[in-house]
Design a protein around this motif. Structure first.
Motif, PDB file in Angstrom:
ATOM      1  N   ALA A 103       2.990   2.380   3.234  1.00  0.00           N
ATOM      2  CA  ALA A 103       2.321   2.324   4.532  1.00  0.00           C
ATOM      3  C   ALA A 103       3.204   1.588   5.529  1.00  0.00           C
ATOM      4  O   ALA A 103       3.823   0.576   5.186  1.00  0.00           O
ATOM      5  CB  ALA A 103       0.968   1.637   4.394  1.00  0.00           C
ATOM      6  N   THR A 134      -2.233   3.784  10.952  1.00  0.00           N
ATOM      7  CA  THR A 134      -3.408   3.778  10.102  1.00  0.00           C
ATOM      8  C   THR A 134      -3.076   4.521   8.806  1.00  0.00           C
ATOM      9  O   THR A 134      -2.104   5.289   8.750  1.00  0.00           O
ATOM     10  CB  THR A 134      -4.588   4.483  10.785  1.00  0.00           C
ATOM     11  OG1 THR A 134      -4.309   5.889  10.879  1.00  0.00           O
ATOM     12  CG2 THR A 134      -4.832   3.921  12.191  1.00  0.00           C
ATOM     13  N   PRO A 135      -3.878   4.338   7.751  1.00  0.00           N
ATOM     14  CA  PRO A 135      -3.615   5.085   6.512  1.00  0.00           C
ATOM     15  C   PRO A 135      -3.584   6.600   6.727  1.00  0.00           C
ATOM     16  O   PRO A 135      -2.733   7.296   6.156  1.00  0.00           O
ATOM     17  CB  PRO A 135      -4.770   4.670   5.601  1.00  0.00           C
ATOM     18  CG  PRO A 135      -5.133   3.291   6.070  1.00  0.00           C
ATOM     19  CD  PRO A 135      -4.945   3.325   7.555  1.00  0.00           C
ATOM     20  N   VAL A 190       0.679   5.307   0.251  1.00  0.00           N
ATOM     21  CA  VAL A 190      -0.224   6.361   0.717  1.00  0.00           C
ATOM     22  C   VAL A 190       0.323   7.718   0.303  1.00  0.00           C
ATOM     23  O   VAL A 190       1.490   8.032   0.572  1.00  0.00           O
ATOM     24  CB  VAL A 190      -0.391   6.310   2.252  1.00  0.00           C
ATOM     25  CG1 VAL A 190      -1.329   7.425   2.725  1.00  0.00           C
ATOM     26  CG2 VAL A 190      -0.920   4.948   2.686  1.00  0.00           C
ATOM     27  N   ALA A 244      -3.346   4.826  -2.146  1.00  0.00           N
ATOM     28  CA  ALA A 244      -4.362   5.573  -1.412  1.00  0.00           C
ATOM     29  C   ALA A 244      -4.025   7.063  -1.442  1.00  0.00           C
ATOM     30  O   ALA A 244      -2.907   7.462  -1.092  1.00  0.00           O
ATOM     31  CB  ALA A 244      -4.439   5.078   0.024  1.00  0.00           C
ATOM     32  N   LEU A 295     -10.485  10.009   2.581  1.00  0.00           N
ATOM     33  CA  LEU A 295      -9.887   9.237   1.487  1.00  0.00           C
ATOM     34  C   LEU A 295     -10.541   9.676   0.181  1.00  0.00           C
ATOM     35  O   LEU A 295     -11.756   9.557   0.021  1.00  0.00           O
ATOM     36  CB  LEU A 295     -10.103   7.747   1.716  1.00  0.00           C
ATOM     37  CG  LEU A 295      -9.596   6.808   0.621  1.00  0.00           C
ATOM     38  CD1 LEU A 295      -8.071   6.845   0.540  1.00  0.00           C
ATOM     39  CD2 LEU A 295     -10.080   5.369   0.871  1.00  0.00           C
ATOM     40  N   VAL A 301       0.840  -1.197   0.000  1.00  0.00           N
ATOM     41  CA  VAL A 301       0.000   0.000   0.000  1.00  0.00           C
ATOM     42  C   VAL A 301       0.878   1.252   0.000  1.00  0.00           C
ATOM     43  O   VAL A 301       1.737   1.417   0.861  1.00  0.00           O
ATOM     44  CB  VAL A 301      -0.938   0.030   1.227  1.00  0.00           C
ATOM     45  CG1 VAL A 301      -1.815   1.287   1.185  1.00  0.00           C
ATOM     46  CG2 VAL A 301      -1.804  -1.225   1.262  1.00  0.00           C
ATOM     47  N   LEU A 309      -8.786   5.229  -3.941  1.00  0.00           N
ATOM     48  CA  LEU A 309      -7.986   4.023  -3.732  1.00  0.00           C
ATOM     49  C   LEU A 309      -7.862   3.347  -5.087  1.00  0.00           C
ATOM     50  O   LEU A 309      -8.837   2.817  -5.624  1.00  0.00           O
ATOM     51  CB  LEU A 309      -8.652   3.091  -2.718  1.00  0.00           C
ATOM     52  CG  LEU A 309      -7.885   1.817  -2.377  1.00  0.00           C
ATOM     53  CD1 LEU A 309      -6.552   2.146  -1.711  1.00  0.00           C
ATOM     54  CD2 LEU A 309      -8.708   0.903  -1.480  1.00  0.00           C
TER      55      LEU A 309
END
Length: 213
Positions: free
Chosen positions: A104, A109-110, A74, A152, A131, A72, A134
């Motif tokens: 990430a 957390t994101p 971000v 993200a 957000l 992931v 995605l």
């Protein structure tokens, strides 16, 4: 068959082999899954533009254990009004421009990742608000990469701090209007021009729903 399709096949072979190694209790199946994993690395070596050594690719691409899941990435999205977005220059990519962000981190957390990366790469203190998108990296015009990646994009609001001229990871940042994006050298492994165009829609229409591939 395109290089992108071959890369996808290599990623799937690697993921299937890794899952098989994680769950099988049959010694003969272990040998088969290890061979499949080796084939996936050989495919990746064939696709490597830099002719990377097989040992290095194995260490990067096929060294994890357990059931494989996407990585992931971000990215923090900071607008100034409705017309400008903040980009930073990535030192590891020849000072090309990107949104602040990175992989990430476990334990965050994101939203916490977006806040941390924004502060580290810009000097601003921010709050993560929502957000925006995605995305599955394969559905966007990024260059090929060994890992399977979700991206993200998190809208952040500046609450303090000062834009730094340099950080350990960036060579400065600047605000850009949408029409200026086409003239920039972007770090396209991290963000594309089409993604930035999409994100500008949220600056003008904040009520738009979150996007998801």
């Amino acid at each position: 068959m395109t290089a992108t399709t071959l890369l996808h096949h290599a990623q799937r072979l690697q993921a299937l082999a890794q899952a098989g190694l994680a769950y099988t209790q049959n010694a003969y199946d272990v040998e088969r899954y290890e061979e499949i994993r080796a084939i996936s690395v050989q495919l990746l070596q064939e696709l490597s533009a830099n002719d990377e050594p097989l040992e290095k690719l194995t260490r990067l691409f096929a060294s994890e254990t357990g059931y494989q899941t996407p990585k992931v990435d971000v990215r923090a999205v900071l607008f100034r009004g409705t017309e400008e977005i903040l980009l930073v220059q990535e030192k590891v990519d020849a000072n090309n421009w990107s949104l602040p962000g990175g992989w990430a981190d476990v334990g965050y957390t994101p939203f916490e990742v977006a806040v941390k990366e924004a502060h580290e790469e810009t000097g601003y203190h921010v709050l993560a608000r929502r957000l925006l998108a995605l995305f599955d990296k394969k559905n966007h015009p990024h260059p090929p990469q060994p890992w399977y990646v979700y991206k993200a994009f998190v809208l952040c609001e500046i609450t303090g701090g000062t834009l730094l001229t340099e950080t350990p990871e960036t060579a400065g940042g600047s605000w850009f209007r949408e029409e200026e994006i086409a003239g920039l050298s972007l770090s396209v492994d991290r963000v594309t021009a089409s993604q930035l165009t999409t994100l500008f829609q949220f600056a003008r229409q904040p009520e738009l729903p979150t996007l998801c591939d």
